[in-house]
Write a protein that holds these residues in place. Structure first.
Motif, PDB file in Angstrom:
ATOM      1  N   LYS A   1      11.348   7.632   2.179  1.00  0.00           N
ATOM      2  CA  LYS A   1      11.495   6.460   3.048  1.00  0.00           C
ATOM      3  C   LYS A   1      10.961   6.754   4.441  1.00  0.00           C
ATOM      4  N   THR A   2      10.137   5.856   4.920  1.00  0.00           N
ATOM      5  CA  THR A   2       9.548   5.992   6.245  1.00  0.00           C
ATOM      6  C   THR A   2      10.141   4.944   7.171  1.00  0.00           C
ATOM      7  N   GLU A   3      10.554   5.401   8.352  1.00  0.00           N
ATOM      8  CA  GLU A   3      11.103   4.485   9.339  1.00  0.00           C
ATOM      9  C   GLU A   3       9.967   3.903  10.181  1.00  0.00           C
ATOM     10  N   TRP A   4       9.821   2.585  10.120  1.00  0.00           N
ATOM     11  CA  TRP A   4       8.777   1.910  10.876  1.00  0.00           C
ATOM     12  C   TRP A   4       9.393   1.215  12.087  1.00  0.00           C
ATOM     13  N   THR A   5       8.695   1.325  13.197  1.00  0.00           N
ATOM     14  CA  THR A   5       9.203   0.730  14.434  1.00  0.00           C
ATOM     15  C   THR A   5       9.103  -0.796  14.419  1.00  0.00           C
ATOM     16  N   THR A   6       8.149  -1.296  13.694  1.00  0.00           N
ATOM     17  CA  THR A   6       7.983  -2.741  13.614  1.00  0.00           C
ATOM     18  C   THR A   6       8.738  -3.304  12.419  1.00  0.00           C
ATOM     19  N   GLY A   7       9.340  -4.473  12.588  1.00  0.00           N
ATOM     20  CA  GLY A   7      10.076  -5.105  11.497  1.00  0.00           C
ATOM     21  C   GLY A   7       9.185  -5.757  10.469  1.00  0.00           C
TER      22      GLY A   7
ATOM     23  N   ASP B   1       0.839  -1.202   0.000  1.00  0.00           N
ATOM     24  CA  ASP B   1       0.000   0.000   0.000  1.00  0.00           C
ATOM     25  C   ASP B   1       0.872   1.250   0.000  1.00  0.00           C
ATOM     26  N   THR B   2       0.253   2.385  -0.369  1.00  0.00           N
ATOM     27  CA  THR B   2       0.946   3.678  -0.352  1.00  0.00           C
ATOM     28  C   THR B   2       0.479   4.569   0.794  1.00  0.00           C
ATOM     29  N   ASN B   3      -0.622   4.208   1.435  1.00  0.00           N
ATOM     30  CA  ASN B   3      -1.186   5.023   2.503  1.00  0.00           C
ATOM     31  C   ASN B   3      -0.582   4.594   3.842  1.00  0.00           C
ATOM     32  N   PRO B   4       0.198   5.474   4.490  1.00  0.00           N
ATOM     33  CA  PRO B   4       0.829   5.076   5.752  1.00  0.00           C
ATOM     34  C   PRO B   4      -0.178   4.821   6.875  1.00  0.00           C
ATOM     35  N   GLU B   5      -1.327   5.480   6.822  1.00  0.00           N
ATOM     36  CA  GLU B   5      -2.325   5.260   7.868  1.00  0.00           C
ATOM     37  C   GLU B   5      -2.886   3.836   7.796  1.00  0.00           C
ATOM     38  N   ILE B   6      -3.178   3.392   6.582  1.00  0.00           N
ATOM     39  CA  ILE B   6      -3.697   2.027   6.424  1.00  0.00           C
ATOM     40  C   ILE B   6      -2.636   1.004   6.810  1.00  0.00           C
ATOM     41  N   VAL B   7      -1.401   1.269   6.432  1.00  0.00           N
ATOM     42  CA  VAL B   7      -0.307   0.361   6.792  1.00  0.00           C
ATOM     43  C   VAL B   7      -0.182   0.262   8.310  1.00  0.00           C
ATOM     44  N   SER B   8      -0.290   1.388   8.976  1.00  0.00           N
ATOM     45  CA  SER B   8      -0.200   1.395  10.430  1.00  0.00           C
ATOM     46  C   SER B   8      -1.357   0.641  11.082  1.00  0.00           C
ATOM     47  N   GLN B   9      -2.564   0.796  10.530  1.00  0.00           N
ATOM     48  CA  GLN B   9      -3.728   0.109  11.085  1.00  0.00           C
ATOM     49  C   GLN B   9      -3.633  -1.410  10.910  1.00  0.00           C
ATOM     50  N   LEU B  10      -3.057  -1.824   9.799  1.00  0.00           N
ATOM     51  CA  LEU B  10      -2.988  -3.261   9.505  1.00  0.00           C
ATOM     52  C   LEU B  10      -1.766  -3.945  10.114  1.00  0.00           C
ATOM     53  N   ALA B  11      -0.878  -3.187  10.723  1.00  0.00           N
ATOM     54  CA  ALA B  11       0.368  -3.761  11.235  1.00  0.00           C
ATOM     55  C   ALA B  11       0.114  -4.842  12.275  1.00  0.00           C
ATOM     56  N   ARG B  12      -0.972  -4.731  13.007  1.00  0.00           N
ATOM     57  CA  ARG B  12      -1.268  -5.729  14.055  1.00  0.00           C
ATOM     58  C   ARG B  12      -1.840  -7.023  13.494  1.00  0.00           C
ATOM     59  N   PHE B  13      -2.363  -6.958  12.269  1.00  0.00           N
ATOM     60  CA  PHE B  13      -3.098  -8.111  11.732  1.00  0.00           C
ATOM     61  C   PHE B  13      -2.378  -8.830  10.586  1.00  0.00           C
ATOM     62  N   ILE B  14      -1.507  -8.115   9.869  1.00  0.00           N
ATOM     63  CA  ILE B  14      -0.863  -8.681   8.683  1.00  0.00           C
ATOM     64  C   ILE B  14       0.585  -9.025   9.018  1.00  0.00           C
ATOM     65  N   LYS B  15       1.010 -10.165   8.528  1.00  0.00           N
ATOM     66  CA  LYS B  15       2.350 -10.653   8.842  1.00  0.00           C
ATOM     67  C   LYS B  15       3.428  -9.725   8.298  1.00  0.00           C
ATOM     68  N   TYR B  16       3.331  -9.354   6.999  1.00  0.00           N
ATOM     69  CA  TYR B  16       4.308  -8.462   6.377  1.00  0.00           C
ATOM     70  C   TYR B  16       3.578  -7.430   5.530  1.00  0.00           C
ATOM     71  N   GLN B  17       4.178  -6.215   5.463  1.00  0.00           N
ATOM     72  CA  GLN B  17       3.634  -5.171   4.613  1.00  0.00           C
ATOM     73  C   GLN B  17       4.776  -4.438   3.903  1.00  0.00           C
ATOM     74  N   LEU B  18       4.440  -3.917   2.734  1.00  0.00           N
ATOM     75  CA  LEU B  18       5.382  -3.086   1.979  1.00  0.00           C
ATOM     76  C   LEU B  18       4.750  -1.724   1.768  1.00  0.00           C
ATOM     77  N   HIS B  19       5.391  -0.720   2.309  1.00  0.00           N
ATOM     78  CA  HIS B  19       4.906   0.660   2.138  1.00  0.00           C
ATOM     79  C   HIS B  19       5.657   1.281   0.972  1.00  0.00           C
ATOM     80  N   VAL B  20       4.929   1.572  -0.118  1.00  0.00           N
ATOM     81  CA  VAL B  20       5.525   2.165  -1.315  1.00  0.00           C
ATOM     82  C   VAL B  20       5.410   3.679  -1.213  1.00  0.00           C
ATOM     83  N   SER B  21       6.547   4.339  -1.174  1.00  0.00           N
ATOM     84  CA  SER B  21       6.570   5.803  -1.035  1.00  0.00           C
ATOM     85  C   SER B  21       7.915   6.329  -1.520  1.00  0.00           C
ATOM     86  N   PRO B  22       7.922   7.489  -2.232  1.00  0.00           N
ATOM     87  CA  PRO B  22       9.205   8.072  -2.662  1.00  0.00           C
ATOM     88  C   PRO B  22      10.044   8.538  -1.481  1.00  0.00           C
TER      89      PRO B  22
END
Length: 277
Positions: free
Chosen positions: A258-264, A235-256
């Protein structure tokens, strides 16, 4: 008749004493080995042992004998101009064996290196490795698969990014892929499906039109993802990526940017093809 030199007589005496001592030693060892006393040994056995010792000594002497002195070659007269040219040409033709051996070794080493050089992995192998053998993937269309970045643009046209096509087709070969997007009207849906069809995704890949999902809100895309429970979501929306972090095993945030995510569990990349590049 001339008498033998003194050093030969001395050597002969030493050899006789050495044979006697060696014969006695071997006789003792053999008798101890077979539990036979020295007195019971047959004289012929002692003689055989002594003969063996003589053979060993002479063999050792022969192998240690120095090489015969080389005869000095007489000096030759200075060669004429023609003979010098022939000799030079002969030296050029007959290269030293060391040079020839070095060139052969180098050629053999090059062949060995070419044979054992690491094989470059295929795009399919890279996709499998990056996805950690994940079997179900959900992916947003805008900004990832399509060149357009807003739902309003889809009302007029939809264009598949050529650079992402190969990666997308590889994903469909071994993953259950679902594409999804928020649209404003039915015309936008038709434009998206037509663009995907013209790109050959429905024919070359394993994607079917029923796996292209549309919704009217961003929360609708979140609901799709949670219901499908994929191994990966892109996904490209960081809010959706953040909401799904608890439920989805892996995610790829596509953005020009780079965003530092606390979760691996969330990775970041400027584009989908660069992530698999």
């Amino acid at each position: 008749m001339a008498e033998p030199p003194s050093y030969l007589s001395s050597f002969k005496d030493e050899l006789i004493q050495l044979i006697k001592r060696l014969g006695t030693y071997l006789a003792l060892k053999m008798s101890n080995l077979f539990s036979i006393s020295l007195q019971k040994l047959d004289p012929r056995s002692v003689g055989a042992i002594a003969g063996l010792a003589v053979a060993i000594i002479f063999t050792y002497r022969l192998t240690r004998s120095p090489a015969p002195p080389t005869r000095r070659q007489p000096k030759r007269q200075a060669p004429t101009t023609s003979s010098t040219a022939i000799r030079t040409q002969s030296n050029i033709t007959l290269m030293p064996s060391g040079v020839y051996s070095s060139s052969e070794d180098l050629r053999a080493q090059n062949t060995f290196d070419e044979f054992f050089q690491p094989v470059k992995p295929t795009l399919g192998q890279i996709v499998r490795q990056k996805l950690n053998e994940g079997r179900k993937v959900t992916c947003r269309l805008l900004g990832v698969i399509l060149e357009e970045s807003s739902p309003e643009e889809l009302q007029t046209k939809a264009t598949v990014r050529p650079s992402v096509l190969d990666v997308l087709l590889e994903i469909t070969k071994f993953c259950d892929l679902y594409l999804m997007e928020r649209v404003i009207d039915d015309e936008s849906e038709k434009n998206v499906l037509l663009a995907l069809e013209n790109a050959g995704i429905f024919t070359s890949g394993g994607l079917v039109k029923d796996k292209v999902l549309f919704c009217s809100t961003e929360n609708g895309r979140t609901s799709f993802v949670r219901q499908l429970e994929p191994d990966w979501h892109i996904d490209t929306n960081p809010e959706i990526v953040s909401q799904l972090a608890r439920f989805i095993k892996y995610q790829l945030h596509v953005s020009p940017v780079k965003t530092e995510w606390t979760t691996g569990k969330v990775l970041s990349s400027p584009s989908l093809e660069q992530f698999f590049g």
